[in-house]
Design an enzyme around this catalytic site. Structure first.
Site, PDB file in Angstrom:
ATOM      1  N   TRP A 130     -41.107 -84.547 127.501  1.00 58.82           N
ATOM      2  CA  TRP A 130     -39.721 -84.688 127.066  1.00 58.82           C
ATOM      3  C   TRP A 130     -39.626 -85.363 125.692  1.00 58.82           C
ATOM      4  CZ3 TRP A 130     -41.599 -86.638 131.706  1.00 58.82           C
ATOM      5  CH2 TRP A 130     -42.043 -87.970 131.678  1.00 58.82           C
ATOM      6  N   GLU A 185     -34.762 -89.459 131.479  1.00 57.95           N
ATOM      7  CA  GLU A 185     -34.389 -90.845 131.764  1.00 57.95           C
ATOM      8  C   GLU A 185     -33.814 -90.994 133.168  1.00 57.95           C
ATOM      9  OE1 GLU A 185     -35.109 -93.484 130.238  1.00 57.95           O
ATOM     10  OE2 GLU A 185     -35.920 -92.610 128.406  1.00 57.95           O
ATOM     11  N   LEU A 193     -38.532 -87.070 144.877  1.00 59.18           N
ATOM     12  CA  LEU A 193     -38.300 -88.058 143.820  1.00 59.18           C
ATOM     13  C   LEU A 193     -37.525 -89.273 144.331  1.00 59.18           C
ATOM     14  CD1 LEU A 193     -37.399 -86.300 140.424  1.00 59.18           C
ATOM     15  CD2 LEU A 193     -39.219 -87.938 140.880  1.00 59.18           C
ATOM     16  N   TYR A 205     -28.551 -98.921 130.630  1.00 58.38           N
ATOM     17  CA  TYR A 205     -29.896 -98.593 130.154  1.00 58.38           C
ATOM     18  C   TYR A 205     -29.996 -97.129 129.724  1.00 58.38           C
ATOM     19  CZ  TYR A 205     -34.541 -96.813 130.074  1.00 58.38           C
ATOM     20  OH  TYR A 205     -35.657 -96.130 129.676  1.00 58.38           O
ATOM     21  N   ASP A 231     -35.710-101.671 129.637  1.00 60.92           N
ATOM     22  CA  ASP A 231     -36.201-101.303 130.968  1.00 60.92           C
ATOM     23  C   ASP A 231     -37.214-102.352 131.404  1.00 60.92           C
ATOM     24  OD1 ASP A 231     -38.482-100.780 129.490  1.00 60.92           O
ATOM     25  OD2 ASP A 231     -38.792 -98.765 130.291  1.00 60.92           O
ATOM     26  N   CYS A 284     -49.251-103.942 127.384  1.00 60.89           N
ATOM     27  CA  CYS A 284     -48.649-105.156 127.961  1.00 60.89           C
ATOM     28  C   CYS A 284     -48.278-104.880 129.414  1.00 60.89           C
ATOM     29  CB  CYS A 284     -47.421-105.557 127.138  1.00 60.89           C
ATOM     30  SG  CYS A 284     -46.850-107.239 127.436  1.00 60.89           S
ATOM     31  N   CYS A 294     -54.392-107.823 125.802  1.00 59.87           N
ATOM     32  CA  CYS A 294     -53.880-108.579 124.655  1.00 59.87           C
ATOM     33  C   CYS A 294     -54.743-108.392 123.409  1.00 59.87           C
ATOM     34  CB  CYS A 294     -53.784-110.058 125.002  1.00 59.87           C
ATOM     35  SG  CYS A 294     -52.625-110.432 126.357  1.00 59.87           S
TER      36      CYS A 294
END
Length: 354
Positions: free
Chosen positions: A28, A50, A93, A133, A151, A203, A210
């Site tokens: 997408w 989304e 889903l 969002y 998010d 992250c 890191c």
């Protein structure tokens, strides 16, 4: 544009440089290279992805997205689809209210807005099923509006970058302020995807990498040694367990008796097996009088707010049975277990493997 530490320009520039090299290849998404030569994201594909990604992983969504966009390549195509077809494609889903709102939104865009999504956050918020969002993500990614996208990945990145120990969900406003301060006026859509990619690939919730993070020299939690412990969250309440019975009835010729659930509520609008309420002590409620036989084993499934344990009973569906208005007789050749919600498919699998 400046963040709370006064260095937002360098931070967003560094992240965009990293994104240009390491952006995930998603069906997408328009890549940074393609955007540089003028290709623009399709708001329909951004919106659809989304909605699918809400409370669901990228790995789980990818195949669903490809099937949807192959079958319904535009918002007008989706708006014209039969509800039952969309619900069947959505099966597995979860969070079926998303699928119902997907259709409502597609029809508003197709019928009332000429097939064009609004190009700003505030107007997008007025569409069915689009919250803060999702509106921010569409406005940013599809239309390059410089709005902060927050998010779970972005929350985690912001909490670590600024070493914020206030627990979620109470910390959301502060994390949103940090995310907004870092959002650049140039390439805000690429930046939004970059910070989400950073949270998804480097992250990460456990064992963040890191050492290869583009923000490692700026990250307060890395310096304090607290990154793996963030973000903090309020303790979750234990989930209750509910019970129920589902009834699988099949005729001698292979026809199944299915029942469509009410539009509102859990699994709303989906086809599944007739059954009882889900409670501590459900009352038996077979769809017709028969010698119902209980199968060995049980179905276990976890929803957002509770665990469910189902007993499965089966009986022969007699010729001439007259289904109720909310029931359907599905011939063997038209029945696809994959069209059922996951919990109902588990009941079918128990029956098929008995």
């Amino acid at each position: 544009m400046r963040d709370l530490n006064g260095c937002s320009g360098s931070l967003s520039d560094e992240l965009l440089e990293w994104y240009d090299r390491h952006a995930r290849d998603l069906p997408w998404r328009v890549s940074p290279a393609a955007r540089k030569v003028g290709e623009r994201p399709d708001p329909y594909r951004v919106w659809l992805s989304e909605v699918m990604l809400q409370q669901t992983t990228v790995a789980a969504v990818r195949d669903y997205f490809l099937r949807f966009t192959t079958r319904w390549p535009s918002v007008a195509d989706l708006a014209a689809a039969a509800d039952a077809d969309v619900m069947a494609e959505w099966a597995g889903l979860g969070y079926y209210a998303r699928a119902r709102n997907l259709l409502k939104c597609a029809r508003v865009v197709a019928d009332d807005l000429g097939g064009q999504f609004p190009d700003n956050h505030d107007a997008l918020l007025k569409l069915p099923g689009i919250g803060p969002y999702t509106a921010a993500a569409i406005a940013s990614i599809a239309f390059d509006e410089p709005v902060a996208v927050l998010d779970g990945n972005v929350e985690r990145v912001m909490a670590r970058l600024h070493d914020i120990h206030d627990p979620l969900p109470g910390a959301k406003p502060l994390l949103r302020d940090h995310a907004a301060a870092l959002t650049p006026d140039e390439r805000p859509g690429d930046y939004a995807q970059a910070v989400m990619d950073l949270g998804a690939t480097i992250c990460t919730p456990r064992k963040p990498a890191c050492g290869i993070c583009p923000w490692r020299t700026h990250c307060a939690a890395r310096k304090a040694g607290t990154a793996p412990d963030l973000p903090k969250k309020m303790p979750k309440k234990p989930k209750p367990t509910r019970h129920g019975i589902v009834y699988l009835a099949r005729s001698a010729t292979g026809t199944w008796l299915l029942e469509r659930r009410p539009d509102k509520g859990l699994l709303g609008g989906t086809l599944g097996w007739p059954g009882t309420d889900w409670s501590e002590a459900p009352t038996p409620n077979p769809p017709f009088t028969a010698d119902w036989q209980e199968l060995d084993g049980e179905v276990r499934h976890t929803f957002t707010h509770f665990h469910l344990v189902l007993r499965v009973q089966s009986a022969r569906l007699q010729a001439g049975f007259n289904p109720a208005p909310n029931q359907e007789l599905v011939p063997e050749e038209a029945f696809r277990a994959t069209d059922l919600p996951t919990v109902m498919r588990k009941a079918y699998e128990l029956y098929a493997n008995r």
